[in-house]
Motif scaffolding. Structure first.
Motif, PDB file in Angstrom:
ATOM      1  N   CYS A   1       1.277   4.118   1.554  1.00  0.00           N
ATOM      2  CA  CYS A   1       2.458   4.716   2.871  1.00  0.00           C
ATOM      3  C   CYS A   1       3.499   3.659   2.993  1.00  0.00           C
ATOM      4  CB  CYS A   1       1.423   4.591   4.030  1.00  0.00           C
ATOM      5  SG  CYS A   1       0.367   5.860   4.289  1.00  0.00           S
ATOM      6  N   LYS A   2       3.000   2.457   2.516  1.00  0.00           N
ATOM      7  CA  LYS A   2       4.283   1.361   2.567  1.00  0.00           C
ATOM      8  C   LYS A   2       5.329   1.674   1.649  1.00  0.00           C
ATOM      9  CE  LYS A   2       4.843  -3.512   1.480  1.00  0.00           C
ATOM     10  NZ  LYS A   2       4.394  -4.794   0.780  1.00  0.00           N
ATOM     11  N   GLU A   3       5.202   2.345   0.594  1.00  0.00           N
ATOM     12  CA  GLU A   3       6.187   2.655  -0.515  1.00  0.00           C
ATOM     13  C   GLU A   3       7.097   3.799   0.158  1.00  0.00           C
ATOM     14  OE1 GLU A   3       3.776  -0.001  -2.263  1.00  0.00           O
ATOM     15  OE2 GLU A   3       3.043   2.022  -1.513  1.00  0.00           O
ATOM     16  N   ALA A   4       6.420   4.551   1.067  1.00  0.00           N
ATOM     17  CA  ALA A   4       7.335   5.668   1.434  1.00  0.00           C
ATOM     18  C   ALA A   4       7.946   5.665   2.936  1.00  0.00           C
ATOM     19  CB  ALA A   4       6.363   7.098   1.447  1.00  0.00           C
ATOM     20  N   CYS A   5       7.302   4.432   3.486  1.00  0.00           N
ATOM     21  CA  CYS A   5       7.626   4.266   4.942  1.00  0.00           C
ATOM     22  C   CYS A   5       8.998   3.725   5.142  1.00  0.00           C
ATOM     23  CB  CYS A   5       6.818   3.365   5.528  1.00  0.00           C
ATOM     24  SG  CYS A   5       7.177   2.998   7.349  1.00  0.00           S
ATOM     25  N   PRO A   6      10.049   4.367   5.645  1.00  0.00           N
ATOM     26  CA  PRO A   6      11.308   3.583   5.895  1.00  0.00           C
ATOM     27  C   PRO A   6      11.319   2.368   6.640  1.00  0.00           C
ATOM     28  CG  PRO A   6      10.985   5.444   7.462  1.00  0.00           C
ATOM     29  CD  PRO A   6       9.969   5.572   6.331  1.00  0.00           C
ATOM     30  N   GLU A   7      10.312   2.099   7.399  1.00  0.00           N
ATOM     31  CA  GLU A   7      10.195   0.779   7.967  1.00  0.00           C
ATOM     32  C   GLU A   7       9.374  -0.205   7.080  1.00  0.00           C
ATOM     33  OE1 GLU A   7      12.002  -0.104  10.588  1.00  0.00           O
ATOM     34  OE2 GLU A   7      12.577   1.956  10.374  1.00  0.00           O
ATOM     35  N   ASN A   8       9.055  -0.017   5.882  1.00  0.00           N
ATOM     36  CA  ASN A   8       8.169  -0.726   5.121  1.00  0.00           C
ATOM     37  C   ASN A   8       7.020  -1.114   5.632  1.00  0.00           C
ATOM     38  OD1 ASN A   8       8.116  -1.840   2.590  1.00  0.00           O
ATOM     39  ND2 ASN A   8       8.546  -3.782   3.251  1.00  0.00           N
ATOM     40  N   LEU A   9       6.256  -0.456   6.520  1.00  0.00           N
ATOM     41  CA  LEU A   9       4.778  -0.843   7.195  1.00  0.00           C
ATOM     42  C   LEU A   9       3.619  -0.898   6.409  1.00  0.00           C
ATOM     43  CD1 LEU A   9       5.324   0.905  10.777  1.00  0.00           C
ATOM     44  CD2 LEU A   9       5.616  -1.316  10.138  1.00  0.00           C
ATOM     45  N   ASP A  10       2.856  -1.827   6.250  1.00  0.00           N
ATOM     46  CA  ASP A  10       1.955  -1.750   5.224  1.00  0.00           C
ATOM     47  C   ASP A  10       0.580  -1.232   5.922  1.00  0.00           C
ATOM     48  OD1 ASP A  10      -0.083  -2.149   3.361  1.00  0.00           O
ATOM     49  OD2 ASP A  10       0.563  -4.245   2.855  1.00  0.00           O
ATOM     50  N   PHE A  11       0.430   0.115   6.033  1.00  0.00           N
ATOM     51  CA  PHE A  11      -0.633   0.844   6.654  1.00  0.00           C
ATOM     52  C   PHE A  11      -2.162   0.244   6.340  1.00  0.00           C
ATOM     53  CE2 PHE A  11       2.495   3.397   8.369  1.00  0.00           C
ATOM     54  CZ  PHE A  11       1.935   3.537   9.773  1.00  0.00           C
ATOM     55  N   GLU A  12      -2.058   0.032   4.804  1.00  0.00           N
ATOM     56  CA  GLU A  12      -3.329  -0.346   4.266  1.00  0.00           C
ATOM     57  C   GLU A  12      -3.768  -1.549   4.984  1.00  0.00           C
ATOM     58  OE1 GLU A  12      -5.250  -1.701  -0.126  1.00  0.00           O
ATOM     59  OE2 GLU A  12      -3.260  -1.358  -0.200  1.00  0.00           O
ATOM     60  N   GLU A  13      -3.037  -2.430   4.637  1.00  0.00           N
ATOM     61  CA  GLU A  13      -3.285  -3.968   5.348  1.00  0.00           C
ATOM     62  C   GLU A  13      -3.576  -3.663   6.576  1.00  0.00           C
ATOM     63  OE1 GLU A  13      -4.600  -7.561   5.731  1.00  0.00           O
ATOM     64  OE2 GLU A  13      -4.167  -6.562   3.641  1.00  0.00           O
TER      65      GLU A  13
ATOM     66  N   SER B   1       3.798   8.794  -9.036  1.00  0.00           N
ATOM     67  CA  SER B   1       2.831   7.735 -10.089  1.00  0.00           C
ATOM     68  C   SER B   1       3.644   6.323  -9.989  1.00  0.00           C
ATOM     69  CB  SER B   1       3.114   8.406 -11.532  1.00  0.00           C
ATOM     70  OG  SER B   1       4.554   8.230 -11.755  1.00  0.00           O
ATOM     71  N   SER B   2       3.173   5.588 -10.977  1.00  0.00           N
ATOM     72  CA  SER B   2       3.699   4.065 -11.019  1.00  0.00           C
ATOM     73  C   SER B   2       3.320   3.320  -9.562  1.00  0.00           C
ATOM     74  CB  SER B   2       5.064   3.799 -11.448  1.00  0.00           C
ATOM     75  OG  SER B   2       5.108   4.534 -13.027  1.00  0.00           O
ATOM     76  N   GLU B   3       4.548   2.994  -8.814  1.00  0.00           N
ATOM     77  CA  GLU B   3       4.499   2.129  -7.796  1.00  0.00           C
ATOM     78  C   GLU B   3       4.214   3.222  -6.426  1.00  0.00           C
ATOM     79  OE1 GLU B   3       8.608   3.371  -8.196  1.00  0.00           O
ATOM     80  OE2 GLU B   3       7.306   2.467  -9.492  1.00  0.00           O
ATOM     81  N   ARG B   4       4.229   4.574  -6.804  1.00  0.00           N
ATOM     82  CA  ARG B   4       4.002   5.562  -5.894  1.00  0.00           C
ATOM     83  C   ARG B   4       2.573   6.262  -6.064  1.00  0.00           C
ATOM     84  NH1 ARG B   4       8.841   8.149  -2.472  1.00  0.00           N
ATOM     85  NH2 ARG B   4       9.779   6.232  -1.729  1.00  0.00           N
ATOM     86  N   ALA B   5       1.614   5.624  -6.881  1.00  0.00           N
ATOM     87  CA  ALA B   5       0.745   6.212  -7.118  1.00  0.00           C
ATOM     88  C   ALA B   5      -0.380   6.573  -6.047  1.00  0.00           C
ATOM     89  CB  ALA B   5      -0.258   5.266  -8.163  1.00  0.00           C
ATOM     90  N   GLN B   6      -0.913   7.880  -6.107  1.00  0.00           N
ATOM     91  CA  GLN B   6      -1.695   8.174  -4.811  1.00  0.00           C
ATOM     92  C   GLN B   6      -3.132   8.110  -4.983  1.00  0.00           C
ATOM     93  OE1 GLN B   6       0.151  12.235  -4.518  1.00  0.00           O
ATOM     94  NE2 GLN B   6       1.137  11.466  -2.796  1.00  0.00           N
ATOM     95  N   CYS B   7      -3.765   7.970  -3.897  1.00  0.00           N
ATOM     96  CA  CYS B   7      -5.319   7.854  -3.783  1.00  0.00           C
ATOM     97  C   CYS B   7      -5.851   9.390  -4.266  1.00  0.00           C
ATOM     98  CB  CYS B   7      -5.757   7.371  -2.818  1.00  0.00           C
ATOM     99  SG  CYS B   7      -7.515   6.957  -2.450  1.00  0.00           S
ATOM    100  N   CYS B   8      -6.917   9.300  -5.098  1.00  0.00           N
ATOM    101  CA  CYS B   8      -7.575  10.459  -5.305  1.00  0.00           C
ATOM    102  C   CYS B   8      -8.479  10.778  -4.292  1.00  0.00           C
ATOM    103  CB  CYS B   8      -8.630  10.211  -6.473  1.00  0.00           C
ATOM    104  SG  CYS B   8      -9.862   9.023  -6.176  1.00  0.00           S
ATOM    105  N   GLY B   9      -8.764  10.093  -3.287  1.00  0.00           N
ATOM    106  CA  GLY B   9      -9.450  10.535  -2.084  1.00  0.00           C
ATOM    107  C   GLY B   9     -10.862   9.633  -1.683  1.00  0.00           C
ATOM    108  N   TYR B  10     -11.135   9.058  -2.810  1.00  0.00           N
ATOM    109  CA  TYR B  10     -12.218   8.001  -2.755  1.00  0.00           C
ATOM    110  C   TYR B  10     -12.043   6.822  -1.977  1.00  0.00           C
ATOM    111  CZ  TYR B  10     -16.416   5.205  -4.770  1.00  0.00           C
ATOM    112  OH  TYR B  10     -17.412   4.655  -4.831  1.00  0.00           O
ATOM    113  N   GLY B  11     -10.834   6.080  -2.141  1.00  0.00           N
ATOM    114  CA  GLY B  11     -10.429   4.970  -1.711  1.00  0.00           C
ATOM    115  C   GLY B  11     -10.952   4.688  -0.115  1.00  0.00           C
TER     116      GLY B  11
END
Length: 404
Positions: free
Chosen positions: A1-13, A211-221
């Motif tokens: 989400c961080k890479e796609a968010c226009p506000e650069n919010l780190d949802f993972e953290e 892919s690369s810096e926008r690699a997506q989760c397979c669902g497991y994470g």
């Protein structure tokens, strides 16, 4: 989400921090992460954890850390990779098999996570602070975040640099798609090494839109399948349909998740060391029970090879009760995070205590066993020299029974 968010919010953290606070306040249901916490404990237990010293017991300049899920998916992944490293590194590496603590991180369990990290650090110190070679993207992410003092590189960087792989099958002009695991998002060196290896083996690559810096989760994470199975299934289906080519990945969780959904997918180690790629691509993922059995088997194989210990590799029969389980019941068990040993313990308890009820119309018995914060229920009947499991389910709660 961080890479796609226009506000650069780190949802993972944000989510991990939220889980930490919820856990501290006793507001995060422990049952959501119980299976994975137990699995982490198993990986670091005497049954599965192993330290393999370099030849002669000397300290080495390298320490191979394959993680816990690589051997859980297929023990040959670990042994083949370790054999390659012993052959191509200038100094024979030692090897540590265990869990990096990711399940505790995802569960917000800081104390348990810190204990695992401290254990890895202590072993690394005792080994003379070697360079650590990692095969799992999640492990590499954990090391970068929590063990920055340790110099690491990925197994794939070593293979891309050293080469000399005896490719079992050169797939001239075969087009494949690399699925970069989400944990590799900030590891462009490894992503590039994977593509070098594939191109050197004759594959034509077609990239995913993400892919690369926008690699997506397979669902497991993040272990969401234990909390929201429909969302997990939706994510997996979207990833599977993103490309028609076979997937090549370097995360066993990604590979097995896609294989379970019917997607033709291989781990890159299949391409490097297996004779029949088509068979590898069609290989069904191991059940949760088999993943534990594979880790036990891996340790036995290594003990035989490195210590000369004579151990039977056959699957050990259930110690007291033999249980026959059909494939469709195993599938249900996996969806509900129930292991064969949970079933065995429950039936053994019912039989030894008489705490069971018989359905006279079917001859089936039903009973339950509370194990920690989970209560297992089984419906079974006698068959030959054991019992046939008809079905099983569990409750994420504790049933308090009062005898008057």
């Amino acid at each position: 989400c961080k890479e796609a968010c226009p506000e650069n919010l780190d949802f993972e953290e944000l989510f991990i921090s939220s889980r930490r606070e919820l856990h501290k306040g006793g507001k995060l249901p422990p049952a959501f992460h119980d299976f994975w916490m137990q699995d982490m404990a198993f990986s670091n237990s005497e049954e599965a954890f192993m330290m393999v010293n370099a030849n002669g017991g000397d300290k080495s300049s390298y320490l191979f850390f394959p993680g816990c899920q690589l051997g859980g998916s297929d023990p040959d992944y670990v042994t083949n990779a370790y054999t390659y490293l012993k052959k191509h590194l200038e100094d024979e590496p030692s090897m540590m098999i265990g869990c990096c603590g990711a399940p505790a991180e995802w569960a917000g369990r800081e104390e348990e996570h810190a204990a695992v990290i401290d254990g890895i650090r202590n072993i690394w110190e005792n080994q003379g602070r070697p360079e650590v070679i990692l095969a799992c993207p999640s492990c590499r992410k954990m090391f970068a975040k929590h063990l920055p003092e340790i110099q690491v590189q990925s197994l794939w960087n070593v293979i891309a640099e050293k080469g000399n792989v005896d490719y079992r099958r050169i797939a001239a002009s075969k087009k494949v798609t690399v699925f970069d695991p989400c944990a590799s998002r900030y590891d462009p060196e490894t992503q590039n090494s994977i593509r070098i290896i594939l191109k050197n083996s004759g594959y034509e690559l077609e990239e995913l839109p993400y892919s690369s810096e926008r690699a997506q989760c397979c669902g497991y994470g993040g272990q969401i399948q234990a909390v929201n199975r429909p969302l997990f299934d939706k994510i997996v289906n979207i990833r599977v349909e993103a490309a028609s080519n076979d997937y090549v990945t370097y995360c066993t969780n990604c590979r097995d998740t896609f294989a379970a959904a019917g997607k033709s997918a291989v781990h890159i180690l299949d391409l490097l060391f297996n004779d029949d790629i088509e068979v590898s691509a069609a290989r069904k993922p191991p059940t949760l029970t088999q993943r534990r059995e594979n880790r036990i088997k891996l340790k036995k194989v290594l003990q035989i090879e490195t210590e000369g210990i004579k151990i039977a590799l056959e699957d050990e029969p259930m110690k007291s009760v033999k249980v026959f389980i059909a494939p469709e019941v195993y599938a249900k068990m996996d969806r509900n995070f129930i292991l064969a040993e949970d079933v065995q313990r429950t039936i053994e308890y019912c039989e030894s205590t008489g705490e069971k009820i018989m359905d006279i119309s079917t001859g089936n018995f039903s009973g339950h066993l509370q194990d920690g914060i989970i209560t297992f229920w089984v419906i079974y009947k006698p068959e030959r020299d054991g019992f046939r499991l008809e079905t099983v389910y569990s409750h994420r709660l504790i049933i308090e029974e009062m005898v008057r």
